[in-house]
Design an enzyme around this catalytic site. Structure first.
Site, PDB file in Angstrom:
ATOM      1  N   MET A 130       0.168 -95.438 -18.837  1.00  0.00           N
ATOM      2  CA  MET A 130       0.183 -95.257 -20.290  1.00  0.00           C
ATOM      3  C   MET A 130       0.275 -96.606 -20.987  1.00  0.00           C
ATOM      4  SD  MET A 130       2.561 -91.825 -20.717  1.00  0.00           S
ATOM      5  CE  MET A 130       4.058 -92.537 -20.023  1.00  0.00           C
ATOM      6  N   PHE A 159      -7.358-108.950 -16.700  1.00  0.00           N
ATOM      7  CA  PHE A 159      -6.175-108.766 -15.863  1.00  0.00           C
ATOM      8  C   PHE A 159      -6.389-107.615 -14.885  1.00  0.00           C
ATOM      9  CE2 PHE A 159      -2.091-106.568 -15.140  1.00  0.00           C
ATOM     10  CZ  PHE A 159      -1.363-107.592 -14.533  1.00  0.00           C
ATOM     11  N   TYR A 205      -9.010 -94.193 -30.429  1.00  0.00           N
ATOM     12  CA  TYR A 205      -7.846 -94.535 -31.244  1.00  0.00           C
ATOM     13  C   TYR A 205      -8.105 -94.133 -32.689  1.00  0.00           C
ATOM     14  CZ  TYR A 205      -6.708 -97.445 -27.179  1.00  0.00           C
ATOM     15  OH  TYR A 205      -6.433 -97.890 -25.920  1.00  0.00           O
ATOM     16  N   LYS A 257      -8.989-108.138 -12.111  1.00  0.00           N
ATOM     17  CA  LYS A 257      -8.463-108.991 -11.039  1.00  0.00           C
ATOM     18  C   LYS A 257      -7.854-108.149  -9.906  1.00  0.00           C
ATOM     19  CE  LYS A 257      -4.841-111.468 -12.137  1.00  0.00           C
ATOM     20  NZ  LYS A 257      -3.854-112.416 -12.638  1.00  0.00           N
ATOM     21  N   TYR A 281      -1.625 -92.224 -14.241  1.00  0.00           N
ATOM     22  CA  TYR A 281      -2.156 -92.740 -15.498  1.00  0.00           C
ATOM     23  C   TYR A 281      -1.182 -93.793 -16.005  1.00  0.00           C
ATOM     24  CZ  TYR A 281      -3.439 -93.027 -20.418  1.00  0.00           C
ATOM     25  OH  TYR A 281      -3.798 -93.481 -21.662  1.00  0.00           O
ATOM     26  N   HIS A 326      -6.419 -96.586 -20.187  1.00  0.00           N
ATOM     27  CA  HIS A 326      -7.315 -96.856 -21.322  1.00  0.00           C
ATOM     28  C   HIS A 326      -6.998 -98.253 -21.858  1.00  0.00           C
ATOM     29  CE1 HIS A 326      -7.095 -92.392 -21.333  1.00  0.00           C
ATOM     30  NE2 HIS A 326      -8.371 -92.498 -21.644  1.00  0.00           N
TER      31      HIS A 326
END
Length: 176
Positions: free
Chosen positions: A91, A138, A154, A141, A89, A127
């Site tokens: 972060m 990004f 959030y 890609k 993951y 996330h």
């Protein structure tokens, strides 16, 4: 290479000339660099568990340097899924705005891809806030795909929704 050993980086040109880029392991004695970067880069504050997880991931969390100045970082957590399969993951991954476009984000991400390949880890996910078009582009890609939308992920930022982006190693080649 163990945590704490620097990696020789390639040279990148900027208008002022050639500067050295390198990655270094995250440890107790330099974790304050990550805390300072996160305060500058992200609209949320991270708790102690975040930093403990980043350090515990060993080589999966790195600081990025440009001319010996800490300008970016990737912080990961290793997670075990059912059946004991490990996934990564991400972060956080960030580079200070004046240093974007020099390949540091790519270098950080490719470092994690290389570790995953060596350790036979097949899944990486993260996330991203739904309005963060630059970050979404990004990651796409590099073969990440939006696999889920989570509403109200959030609590203190707008929009509160996020996408889950996932990459299965073996899909799409890493970018250089």
């Amino acid at each position: 290479m163990g945590a704490g050993e620097g990696e020789a980086g390639g040279s990148k040109e900027k208008s002022s000339g050639v500067a050295r880029t390198s990655l270094d392991g995250l440890r107790d004695k330099n974790v304050m660099q990550l805390k300072k970067l996160n305060m500058a880069l992200f609209p949320v504050r991270y708790n102690d568990k975040y930093y403990q997880d980043a350090i515990a991931s060993k080589d999966f969390s790195k600081l990025a340097y440009y001319s010996d100045i800490c300008v970016g970082a990737i912080a990961c957590r290793l997670e075990k899924k059912e059946g004991g399969v490990v996934r990564v993951y991400i972060m956080t991954l960030g580079v200070l705005a004046p240093y974007r476009g020099l390949g540091l984000g790519t270098k950080l991400l490719n470092h994690v891809f290389d570790l995953c390949a060596k350790q036979n880890i097949l899944e990486i996910y993260l996330h991203v806030q739904t309005n963060n078009d630059d970050a979404i582009a990004f990651y796409k890609k590099f073969g990440f795909e939006i696999t889920e939308t989570i509403h109200n992920y959030y609590t203190n930022i707008t929009p509160p929704d996020c996408y889950v982006l996932t990459k299965f190693i073996g899909q799409a080649a890493t970018k250089k």
